[in-house]
Write a protein that holds these residues in place. Structure first.
Motif, PDB file in Angstrom:
ATOM      1  N   UNK A 113       0.833  -1.207   0.000  1.00 24.27           N
ATOM      2  CA  UNK A 113       0.000   0.000   0.000  1.00 24.27           C
ATOM      3  C   UNK A 113       0.860   1.247   0.000  1.00 24.27           C
ATOM      4  N   UNK A 114       0.366   2.254  -0.682  1.00 24.36           N
ATOM      5  CA  UNK A 114       1.112   3.515  -0.721  1.00 24.36           C
ATOM      6  C   UNK A 114       0.872   4.309   0.560  1.00 24.36           C
ATOM      7  N   UNK A 115       1.761   5.244   0.816  1.00 26.88           N
ATOM      8  CA  UNK A 115       1.619   6.119   1.976  1.00 26.88           C
ATOM      9  C   UNK A 115       0.334   6.945   1.846  1.00 26.88           C
ATOM     10  N   UNK A 116       0.031   7.366   0.638  1.00 26.62           N
ATOM     11  CA  UNK A 116      -1.173   8.157   0.386  1.00 26.62           C
ATOM     12  C   UNK A 116      -2.433   7.371   0.779  1.00 26.62           C
ATOM     13  N   UNK A 117      -2.496   6.108   0.399  1.00 26.85           N
ATOM     14  CA  UNK A 117      -3.650   5.279   0.751  1.00 26.85           C
ATOM     15  C   UNK A 117      -3.748   5.086   2.264  1.00 26.85           C
ATOM     16  N   UNK A 118      -2.630   4.822   2.903  1.00 26.62           N
ATOM     17  CA  UNK A 118      -2.627   4.620   4.352  1.00 26.62           C
ATOM     18  C   UNK A 118      -3.080   5.876   5.087  1.00 26.62           C
ATOM     19  N   UNK A 119      -2.594   7.030   4.657  1.00 25.71           N
ATOM     20  CA  UNK A 119      -2.988   8.292   5.287  1.00 25.71           C
ATOM     21  C   UNK A 119      -4.471   8.587   5.068  1.00 25.71           C
ATOM     22  N   UNK A 120      -4.960   8.312   3.866  1.00 29.14           N
ATOM     23  CA  UNK A 120      -6.380   8.534   3.566  1.00 29.14           C
ATOM     24  C   UNK A 120      -7.258   7.651   4.446  1.00 29.14           C
ATOM     25  N   UNK A 121      -6.900   6.380   4.551  1.00 27.74           N
ATOM     26  CA  UNK A 121      -7.694   5.461   5.377  1.00 27.74           C
ATOM     27  C   UNK A 121      -7.655   5.875   6.847  1.00 27.74           C
ATOM     28  N   UNK A 162     -10.901   7.120   9.088  1.00 30.60           N
ATOM     29  CA  UNK A 162     -11.220   6.460  10.360  1.00 30.60           C
ATOM     30  C   UNK A 162     -11.318   7.488  11.482  1.00 30.60           C
ATOM     31  N   UNK A 163     -10.411   8.469  11.504  1.00 28.91           N
ATOM     32  CA  UNK A 163     -10.451   9.502  12.550  1.00 28.91           C
ATOM     33  C   UNK A 163     -11.715  10.349  12.445  1.00 28.91           C
ATOM     34  N   UNK A 205     -21.909  12.765  13.264  1.00 32.36           N
ATOM     35  CA  UNK A 205     -22.072  13.164  11.856  1.00 32.36           C
ATOM     36  C   UNK A 205     -20.939  12.640  10.965  1.00 32.36           C
ATOM     37  N   UNK A 206     -19.715  12.647  11.495  1.00 37.04           N
ATOM     38  CA  UNK A 206     -18.589  12.114  10.724  1.00 37.04           C
ATOM     39  C   UNK A 206     -18.771  10.638  10.433  1.00 37.04           C
TER      40      UNK A 206
END
Length: 142
Positions: free
Chosen positions: A82-90, A94-95, A102-103
Motif C-alpha cells: 500500500x502507498x503512503x497516500x492510501x494509508x494516510x487517507x484510510x 477512520x479519525x 455526523x462524521x
C-alpha cells in the motif's frame, strides 16, 4: 486544640487503605499509578501500547479479510504494497468517523454508497480490483 485522633495534618489515623467510615479510601491526588512516577511517562507508555495493539489488530483483520481469497502470503504482500497516500487517507477517514456522529454517518454513508456502486459494477470492479491488488503485491515484494 488538636484531638488525639488526628495527626498534625488534620487527617484521621485509620488502617491503611481505609477511610474513617470503613470504606476503601480514594486515591490521593499526589499518588501516581503506573510503572513510572512521572505521569507524562505513564501516559506515553499507555499511548504507545494502545496504538501498537491497535496496529496489530488492524493488520490481523486486514490479512484475514484479504487472506480469505488470496492466501496469507499474497495478503501480506498487498498490505505491505500500500502507498503512503492510501494509508494516510484510510487513517484520516477512520479519525473523522470516530470523532463525531455526523462524521461516522458521512463516512459510513460514503462506504455504503461505494459498496453498492461496486456491486452494481461487479464484473468491472472485480477486474480493476484484481489489477490493483496485483500491482500492490508486486510493490510489496521488494
Amino acid at each position: 486544640m488538636v484531638s488525639k485522633d488526628l495527626p498534625d495534618d488534620g487527617h484521621a489515623v485509620v488502617a491503611k487503605g481505609k477511610s474513617p467510615s470503613g470504606k476503601k479510601a480514594a486515591p490521593r491526588d499526589d499518588e501516581i499509578h503506573g510503572p513510572s512516577p512521572n505521569a507524562a511517562t505513564n501516559l506515553a507508555i499507555a499511548d504507545i501500547a494502545l496504538r501498537g495493539g491497535a496496529a496489530l489488530v488492524r493488520h490481523t483483520i486486514e490479512r484475514a479479510v484479504l487472506g480469505k481469497k488470496y492466501g496469507p502470503r499474497k495478503a501480506a504482500k498487498v498490505i505491505k504494497g500500500r502507498s503512503l497516500k492510501e494509508s494516510l487517507l484510510h487513517g484520516a477517514l477512520a479519525r473523522v468517523a470516530l470523532r463525531s456522529v455526523p462524521g461516522a454517518i458521512v463516512v459510513g454513508g460514503v462506504l455504503v454508497a461505494k459498496t453498492l456502486y461496486d456491486r452494481s459494477k461487479a464484473r468491472e470492479a472485480r477486474r480493476k480490483g484484481e489489477a490493483t491488488l496485483n500491482e500492490m503485491g508486486g510493490k510489496g515484494e521488494s
